[in-house]
Motif scaffolding. Sequence first.
Motif, short mmCIF file in Angstrom:
data_model
loop_
_atom_site.label_atom_id
_atom_site.label_comp_id
_atom_site.label_asym_id
_atom_site.label_seq_id
_atom_site.Cartn_x
_atom_site.Cartn_y
_atom_site.Cartn_z
N THR A 66 -20.68 -87.95 -72.27
CA THR A 66 -19.64 -88.76 -72.89
C THR A 66 -18.29 -88.04 -72.80
OG1 THR A 66 -19.99 -87.78 -75.06
CG2 THR A 66 -21.25 -89.78 -74.55
N LYS A 67 -17.26 -88.76 -73.13
CA LYS A 67 -15.91 -88.24 -73.11
C LYS A 67 -15.67 -87.26 -74.27
CE LYS A 67 -11.19 -90.04 -72.87
NZ LYS A 67 -10.39 -91.26 -72.83
N TYR A 68 -16.46 -87.40 -75.34
CA TYR A 68 -16.28 -86.61 -76.56
C TYR A 68 -17.55 -85.85 -76.92
CZ TYR A 68 -12.52 -89.98 -76.86
OH TYR A 68 -11.44 -90.76 -76.55
N ASN A 69 -17.42 -84.80 -77.70
CA ASN A 69 -18.55 -84.10 -78.30
C ASN A 69 -18.75 -84.64 -79.71
OD1 ASN A 69 -19.05 -82.24 -76.16
ND2 ASN A 69 -17.28 -81.06 -76.83
N TYR A 70 -20.00 -84.70 -80.15
CA TYR A 70 -20.31 -85.19 -81.49
C TYR A 70 -21.21 -84.19 -82.20
CZ TYR A 70 -19.04 -89.33 -78.89
OH TYR A 70 -18.39 -90.22 -78.08
N ASP A 71 -20.86 -83.88 -83.42
CA ASP A 71 -21.69 -83.04 -84.27
C ASP A 71 -22.00 -83.82 -85.54
OD1 ASP A 71 -21.78 -80.80 -82.58
OD2 ASP A 71 -19.91 -80.00 -83.41
N PHE A 72 -23.18 -83.58 -86.10
CA PHE A 72 -23.59 -84.25 -87.33
C PHE A 72 -23.88 -83.21 -88.40
CE2 PHE A 72 -25.46 -87.30 -84.12
CZ PHE A 72 -24.48 -88.28 -84.29
N VAL A 73 -23.57 -83.58 -89.64
CA VAL A 73 -23.92 -82.77 -90.81
C VAL A 73 -24.58 -83.74 -91.79
CG1 VAL A 73 -23.08 -81.29 -92.65
CG2 VAL A 73 -21.90 -81.30 -90.45
N PHE A 74 -25.77 -83.39 -92.27
CA PHE A 74 -26.53 -84.27 -93.15
C PHE A 74 -26.64 -83.65 -94.54
CE2 PHE A 74 -28.04 -84.87 -88.80
CZ PHE A 74 -27.81 -86.23 -88.65
N GLU A 75 -26.36 -84.45 -95.57
CA GLU A 75 -26.48 -84.02 -96.95
C GLU A 75 -27.39 -84.98 -97.71
OE1 GLU A 75 -25.36 -81.30 -98.54
OE2 GLU A 75 -24.56 -80.54 -96.64
N ASP A 76 -28.30 -84.43 -98.47
CA ASP A 76 -29.26 -85.21 -99.26
C ASP A 76 -28.70 -85.45 -100.66
OD1 ASP A 76 -31.49 -86.35 -100.46
OD2 ASP A 76 -32.66 -84.51 -100.46
N ASP A 77 -28.49 -86.73 -101.02
CA ASP A 77 -28.01 -87.02 -102.37
C ASP A 77 -29.12 -87.55 -103.29
OD1 ASP A 77 -28.39 -89.76 -101.85
OD2 ASP A 77 -26.26 -90.15 -101.57
N LYS A 78 -30.33 -87.69 -102.77
CA LYS A 78 -31.51 -88.16 -103.53
C LYS A 78 -31.24 -89.47 -104.27
CE LYS A 78 -33.37 -83.55 -104.03
NZ LYS A 78 -33.93 -82.54 -104.88
N LEU A 79 -30.26 -90.24 -103.81
CA LEU A 79 -29.84 -91.49 -104.43
C LEU A 79 -29.36 -91.25 -105.86
CD1 LEU A 79 -29.53 -94.37 -103.35
CD2 LEU A 79 -31.62 -94.98 -104.54
N ASP A 80 -28.66 -90.14 -106.04
CA ASP A 80 -28.12 -89.74 -107.33
C ASP A 80 -26.61 -89.61 -107.18
OD1 ASP A 80 -27.08 -87.30 -109.04
OD2 ASP A 80 -28.84 -88.10 -110.10
N ALA A 81 -25.86 -90.31 -108.02
CA ALA A 81 -24.40 -90.34 -107.89
C ALA A 81 -23.77 -88.95 -108.01
CB ALA A 81 -23.81 -91.29 -108.93
N LYS A 82 -24.24 -88.12 -108.93
CA LYS A 82 -23.67 -86.77 -109.09
C LYS A 82 -23.91 -85.94 -107.84
CE LYS A 82 -24.03 -86.66 -114.10
NZ LYS A 82 -24.73 -86.12 -115.24
N MET A 83 -25.11 -86.04 -107.28
CA MET A 83 -25.41 -85.30 -106.06
C MET A 83 -24.59 -85.83 -104.88
SD MET A 83 -29.47 -84.50 -106.32
CE MET A 83 -29.43 -83.26 -105.02
N SER A 84 -24.36 -87.13 -104.87
CA SER A 84 -23.55 -87.74 -103.81
C SER A 84 -22.11 -87.23 -103.88
CB SER A 84 -23.57 -89.27 -103.93
OG SER A 84 -22.81 -89.84 -102.90
N ALA A 85 -21.56 -87.12 -105.07
CA ALA A 85 -20.20 -86.60 -105.22
C ALA A 85 -20.10 -85.17 -104.70
CB ALA A 85 -19.77 -86.67 -106.69
N THR A 86 -21.08 -84.35 -105.03
CA THR A 86 -21.11 -82.96 -104.56
C THR A 86 -21.25 -82.92 -103.04
OG1 THR A 86 -22.08 -82.23 -106.64
CG2 THR A 86 -22.31 -80.74 -104.76
N ALA A 87 -22.15 -83.74 -102.51
CA ALA A 87 -22.37 -83.79 -101.06
C ALA A 87 -21.09 -84.22 -100.33
CB ALA A 87 -23.52 -84.74 -100.73
N ALA A 88 -20.43 -85.23 -100.85
CA ALA A 88 -19.20 -85.72 -100.21
C ALA A 88 -18.12 -84.65 -100.21
CB ALA A 88 -18.72 -86.98 -100.93
N GLN A 89 -17.96 -83.95 -101.34
CA GLN A 89 -16.96 -82.88 -101.39
C GLN A 89 -17.27 -81.78 -100.38
OE1 GLN A 89 -14.11 -82.73 -102.87
NE2 GLN A 89 -14.24 -84.46 -104.26
N LYS A 90 -18.55 -81.43 -100.24
CA LYS A 90 -18.94 -80.41 -99.26
C LYS A 90 -18.64 -80.88 -97.84
CE LYS A 90 -22.80 -77.87 -97.25
NZ LYS A 90 -22.66 -78.43 -95.90
N LEU A 91 -19.01 -82.11 -97.54
CA LEU A 91 -18.77 -82.65 -96.20
C LEU A 91 -17.28 -82.62 -95.85
CD1 LEU A 91 -21.24 -85.68 -96.24
CD2 LEU A 91 -21.41 -83.65 -94.77
#
Length: 190
Positions: A66-91
């Motif tokens: 492809t024309k671009y390189n792609y990297d992925f980072v995966f964070e587990d929020d366990k379907l918990d809003a507090k964990m999702s907020a932490t994961a989003a901030q880290k990302l």
Amino acid sequence: MMKAVKIVLNLMIAVAFLAGGQVSAGSTKKATFIIGMDAPMTGDVGFVGEGMKNAMLLAKEKLGETKYNYDFVFEDDKLDAKMSATAAQKLINVDKVDAIVTIGVGGPIVNPLATKYNIIHFAIELDPTVAKGDNNFIHFTPTSILVGRLVKEMQNKGIRKVAVFRQTNLVAWNTYMEFLRAALKDTDIK
């Protein structure tokens, strides 16, 4: 599912590139887009996030050169809003992602962050408010269409009563119920 992931990846890349790629004009180095995913990958619904993770990795593998390189980072929020907020901030702050994909509770949390940090956000989400702002998009059939088709099918089958069991602490399900109540209002379905 893989086709949907490819579409989402291509849209994210196009939007991120238009928003300002990471490589200057005339450079021979490929731009790299880092895409983060904030989703449940463990717990009762871990199969959802794991399925999306696997689909994203498979889509990347199948893209070929492809024309671009792609990297992925995966964070587990366990379907918990507090964990999702932490994961989003880290990302955003640690992994420096260009785009975030969310599933479920992450959508409403990432929406304002995507706007604030000028990051592309694709949510697999029922709640249309998650798509508010220039950086936020939902990848799901709009709730009004889903509910409209459901009510039409219930009418076609002669259904006159319906009971709904749902989780009340998720905005998406509350939104869905608002649409369902409105769609049933002018019918003979109770």
